[in-house]
Motif scaffolding. Structure first.
Motif, PDB file in Angstrom:
ATOM      1  N   ALA A 172       0.930  -1.198   0.091  1.00 46.39           N
ATOM      2  CA  ALA A 172       0.013  -0.034  -0.003  1.00 46.39           C
ATOM      3  C   ALA A 172       1.044   1.308  -0.238  1.00 46.39           C
ATOM      4  O   ALA A 172       1.812   1.338   0.689  1.00 46.39           O
ATOM      5  CB  ALA A 172      -0.823   0.060   1.389  1.00 46.39           C
ATOM      6  N   ILE A 173       0.647   2.161  -0.960  1.00 49.97           N
ATOM      7  CA  ILE A 173       1.354   3.587  -0.962  1.00 49.97           C
ATOM      8  C   ILE A 173       0.675   4.620  -0.434  1.00 49.97           C
ATOM      9  O   ILE A 173       0.988   5.726  -0.326  1.00 49.97           O
ATOM     10  CB  ILE A 173       2.241   3.570  -2.360  1.00 49.97           C
ATOM     11  CG1 ILE A 173       0.953   3.890  -3.372  1.00 49.97           C
ATOM     12  CG2 ILE A 173       3.149   2.659  -2.523  1.00 49.97           C
ATOM     13  CD1 ILE A 173       1.458   4.225  -4.813  1.00 49.97           C
ATOM     14  N   ALA A 174      -0.891   4.372  -0.363  1.00 49.07           N
ATOM     15  CA  ALA A 174      -1.886   5.259   0.235  1.00 49.07           C
ATOM     16  C   ALA A 174      -3.106   4.465   0.555  1.00 49.07           C
ATOM     17  O   ALA A 174      -3.114   3.508   0.152  1.00 49.07           O
ATOM     18  CB  ALA A 174      -2.045   6.441  -0.897  1.00 49.07           C
ATOM     19  N   ASP A 175      -3.953   5.139   1.099  1.00 42.95           N
ATOM     20  CA  ASP A 175      -5.052   4.564   1.596  1.00 42.95           C
ATOM     21  C   ASP A 175      -5.953   4.032   0.238  1.00 42.95           C
ATOM     22  O   ASP A 175      -6.263   4.858  -0.568  1.00 42.95           O
ATOM     23  CB  ASP A 175      -6.249   5.416   2.074  1.00 42.95           C
ATOM     24  CG  ASP A 175      -5.693   5.521   3.775  1.00 42.95           C
ATOM     25  OD1 ASP A 175      -5.102   5.013   4.179  1.00 42.95           O
ATOM     26  OD2 ASP A 175      -6.394   6.629   4.187  1.00 42.95           O
ATOM     27  N   GLY A 176      -5.928   2.480   0.093  1.00 43.96           N
ATOM     28  CA  GLY A 176      -6.686   2.072  -1.048  1.00 43.96           C
ATOM     29  C   GLY A 176      -5.661   2.049  -2.472  1.00 43.96           C
ATOM     30  O   GLY A 176      -6.199   1.724  -3.482  1.00 43.96           O
ATOM     31  N   VAL A 177      -4.456   2.435  -2.509  1.00 39.15           N
ATOM     32  CA  VAL A 177      -3.755   2.511  -3.389  1.00 39.15           C
ATOM     33  C   VAL A 177      -2.389   1.618  -3.325  1.00 39.15           C
ATOM     34  O   VAL A 177      -1.605   1.726  -2.283  1.00 39.15           O
ATOM     35  CB  VAL A 177      -3.119   4.035  -3.869  1.00 39.15           C
ATOM     36  CG1 VAL A 177      -2.425   3.918  -4.984  1.00 39.15           C
ATOM     37  CG2 VAL A 177      -4.420   5.088  -4.023  1.00 39.15           C
ATOM     38  N   TYR A 178      -2.255   0.735  -4.159  1.00 35.63           N
ATOM     39  CA  TYR A 178      -1.262  -0.195  -4.154  1.00 35.63           C
ATOM     40  C   TYR A 178      -0.248  -0.191  -5.186  1.00 35.63           C
ATOM     41  O   TYR A 178      -0.808   0.288  -6.406  1.00 35.63           O
ATOM     42  CB  TYR A 178      -1.778  -1.696  -4.234  1.00 35.63           C
ATOM     43  CG  TYR A 178      -2.674  -1.758  -2.816  1.00 35.63           C
ATOM     44  CD1 TYR A 178      -2.132  -2.283  -1.759  1.00 35.63           C
ATOM     45  CD2 TYR A 178      -3.919  -1.557  -2.922  1.00 35.63           C
ATOM     46  CE1 TYR A 178      -2.964  -2.264  -0.367  1.00 35.63           C
ATOM     47  CE2 TYR A 178      -4.872  -1.702  -1.636  1.00 35.63           C
ATOM     48  CZ  TYR A 178      -4.473  -2.080  -0.459  1.00 35.63           C
ATOM     49  OH  TYR A 178      -5.171  -2.243   0.398  1.00 35.63           O
ATOM     50  N   GLU A 179       0.894  -0.531  -5.028  1.00 31.17           N
ATOM     51  CA  GLU A 179       2.213  -0.539  -6.237  1.00 31.17           C
ATOM     52  C   GLU A 179       2.597  -1.848  -6.106  1.00 31.17           C
ATOM     53  O   GLU A 179       3.112  -2.540  -5.064  1.00 31.17           O
ATOM     54  CB  GLU A 179       3.053   0.392  -5.953  1.00 31.17           C
ATOM     55  CG  GLU A 179       4.120   0.688  -6.933  1.00 31.17           C
ATOM     56  CD  GLU A 179       3.461   1.305  -8.098  1.00 31.17           C
ATOM     57  OE1 GLU A 179       3.794   0.523  -9.270  1.00 31.17           O
ATOM     58  OE2 GLU A 179       2.916   2.197  -8.104  1.00 31.17           O
ATOM     59  N   THR A 180       2.845  -2.691  -7.049  1.00 24.87           N
ATOM     60  CA  THR A 180       3.537  -3.931  -7.121  1.00 24.87           C
ATOM     61  C   THR A 180       4.826  -3.644  -8.134  1.00 24.87           C
ATOM     62  O   THR A 180       5.007  -3.001  -8.896  1.00 24.87           O
ATOM     63  CB  THR A 180       2.873  -4.682  -7.961  1.00 24.87           C
ATOM     64  OG1 THR A 180       1.242  -4.762  -7.481  1.00 24.87           O
ATOM     65  CG2 THR A 180       3.301  -6.102  -8.021  1.00 24.87           C
ATOM     66  N   VAL A 181       5.883  -4.242  -7.570  1.00 26.76           N
ATOM     67  CA  VAL A 181       7.372  -4.183  -8.074  1.00 26.76           C
ATOM     68  C   VAL A 181       7.817  -5.492  -8.078  1.00 26.76           C
ATOM     69  O   VAL A 181       7.442  -6.488  -7.302  1.00 26.76           O
ATOM     70  CB  VAL A 181       8.311  -3.427  -7.313  1.00 26.76           C
ATOM     71  CG1 VAL A 181       7.881  -1.860  -7.369  1.00 26.76           C
ATOM     72  CG2 VAL A 181       8.475  -3.931  -5.746  1.00 26.76           C
ATOM     73  N   TYR A 182       8.818  -5.704  -8.849  1.00 30.33           N
ATOM     74  CA  TYR A 182       9.646  -6.960  -9.182  1.00 30.33           C
ATOM     75  C   TYR A 182      10.954  -6.616  -8.810  1.00 30.33           C
ATOM     76  O   TYR A 182      11.696  -5.440  -9.165  1.00 30.33           O
ATOM     77  CB  TYR A 182       9.686  -7.599 -10.678  1.00 30.33           C
ATOM     78  CG  TYR A 182       8.395  -7.652 -11.308  1.00 30.33           C
ATOM     79  CD1 TYR A 182       7.546  -8.424 -10.787  1.00 30.33           C
ATOM     80  CD2 TYR A 182       8.009  -6.933 -12.240  1.00 30.33           C
ATOM     81  CE1 TYR A 182       6.231  -8.983 -11.396  1.00 30.33           C
ATOM     82  CE2 TYR A 182       6.670  -7.109 -13.028  1.00 30.33           C
ATOM     83  CZ  TYR A 182       5.922  -8.038 -12.588  1.00 30.33           C
ATOM     84  OH  TYR A 182       4.629  -8.372 -13.075  1.00 30.33           O
ATOM     85  N   THR A 183      11.563  -7.357  -7.841  1.00 31.82           N
ATOM     86  CA  THR A 183      13.055  -6.958  -7.348  1.00 31.82           C
ATOM     87  C   THR A 183      13.694  -8.338  -6.878  1.00 31.82           C
ATOM     88  O   THR A 183      12.870  -9.340  -6.754  1.00 31.82           O
ATOM     89  CB  THR A 183      12.682  -6.161  -5.974  1.00 31.82           C
ATOM     90  OG1 THR A 183      14.207  -5.868  -5.572  1.00 31.82           O
ATOM     91  CG2 THR A 183      12.120  -6.803  -4.788  1.00 31.82           C
ATOM     92  N   ASN A 184      14.857  -8.228  -7.024  1.00 27.58           N
ATOM     93  CA  ASN A 184      15.892  -9.297  -6.480  1.00 27.58           C
ATOM     94  C   ASN A 184      16.593  -8.980  -5.433  1.00 27.58           C
ATOM     95  O   ASN A 184      17.538  -9.752  -4.852  1.00 27.58           O
ATOM     96  CB  ASN A 184      16.736  -9.869  -7.671  1.00 27.58           C
ATOM     97  CG  ASN A 184      17.591  -8.670  -8.026  1.00 27.58           C
ATOM     98  OD1 ASN A 184      17.522  -7.421  -7.689  1.00 27.58           O
ATOM     99  ND2 ASN A 184      18.910  -9.068  -8.753  1.00 27.58           N
ATOM    100  N   LEU A 185      16.189  -7.857  -4.574  1.00 23.21           N
ATOM    101  CA  LEU A 185      16.570  -7.410  -3.413  1.00 23.21           C
ATOM    102  C   LEU A 185      16.337  -8.691  -2.094  1.00 23.21           C
ATOM    103  O   LEU A 185      15.017  -9.006  -2.331  1.00 23.21           O
ATOM    104  CB  LEU A 185      16.243  -5.997  -2.932  1.00 23.21           C
ATOM    105  CG  LEU A 185      16.745  -4.938  -3.649  1.00 23.21           C
ATOM    106  CD1 LEU A 185      16.152  -3.816  -3.608  1.00 23.21           C
ATOM    107  CD2 LEU A 185      18.155  -4.972  -3.156  1.00 23.21           C
ATOM    108  N   LYS A 186      17.053  -9.038  -1.291  1.00 24.69           N
ATOM    109  CA  LYS A 186      16.708  -9.770  -0.524  1.00 24.69           C
ATOM    110  C   LYS A 186      15.779  -9.276   0.575  1.00 24.69           C
ATOM    111  O   LYS A 186      15.581  -8.075   0.800  1.00 24.69           O
ATOM    112  CB  LYS A 186      17.881 -10.303   0.361  1.00 24.69           C
ATOM    113  CG  LYS A 186      19.092 -10.802  -0.248  1.00 24.69           C
ATOM    114  CD  LYS A 186      18.663 -11.936  -1.022  1.00 24.69           C
ATOM    115  CE  LYS A 186      19.759 -12.491  -1.985  1.00 24.69           C
ATOM    116  NZ  LYS A 186      19.353 -13.234  -3.188  1.00 24.69           N
TER     117      LYS A 186
END
Length: 194
Positions: A172-186
């Motif tokens: 969640a990045i704000a109320d009701g707002v989401y962000e999806t990312v791909y990462t290889n960070l541990k």
């Protein structure tokens, strides 16, 4: 980027129709070092035929930057090939995911607002009996790459497999707002708050 008008510049000159004036455009992709506050590479392409993916791959492959690199990329850079080039370079990355199509559309992800899932995808270009049975049996693990799709680590008709390892993280990045990312960070370095 708009350039001063020059109809003799074949690289950047464009025209919308026979009746319109020429104008000049180029497309700029740049690699910026946030810590050093300096641009470290750039690619300038003609607007006609521009390819952000080729520009990125060129900058990643040519870069002499090593160590703890974290490449941050927007949605336009989501691709198996870009992930693989970062993986081969041993760079960490964070790539914003397209929310309803692209890679995410065929991943096995929880049906909840937030998640952090480890993903391994095995890519292939062959459609042999073996690969077809794997694709059917494990559709969320194995992916067939079409011959016209750019993937630099398996040539068309090559029978090898290539593994991509990454995490799909939705926060969640704000109320009701989401962000999806791909990462290889541990997870201990990059994780969603609980």
């Amino acid at each position: 980027m708009r350039l001063p008008s020059n109809s003799n510049d074949g690289f950047s000159s464009m025209r919308n129709s026979e009746d319109s004036k020429n104008y000049n455009l180029v497309h700029l992709d740049a690699m910026y070092d946030l810590m050093g506050k300096v641009y470290v590479d750039a690619s300038v392409q003609p607007k006609k035929g521009m390819n952000e993916h080729k520009a990125l791959v060129s900058m990643v492959d040519q870069s002499e930057i090593s160590g703890n690199v974290i490449a941050i990329m927007d949605r336009g850079y989501e691709s198996f090939n870009n992930i693989a080039h970062s993986q081969e370079k041993s760079w960490y990355y964070i790539i914003r995911a397209k929310e309803s199509y692209g890679i995410i559309s065929r991943l096995s992800l929880p049906n909840c607002p937030e998640y952090d899932e480890e993903i391994t995808l095995t890519l292939t270009r062959r459609q042999t009996k073996e690969t077809l049975s794997l694709l059917r049996a494990y559709p969320h693990r194995y992916r067939w790459i079409q011959p016209h799709t750019t993937f630099d680590f398996i040539k068309p008709k090559d029978s090898k497999f290539y593994d991509l390892h990454f995490r799909a993280v939705r926060v969640a990045i704000a109320d009701g707002v989401y962000e999806t990312v791909y990462t290889n960070l541990k997870p201990k370095i990059f994780r969603r708050r609980k």
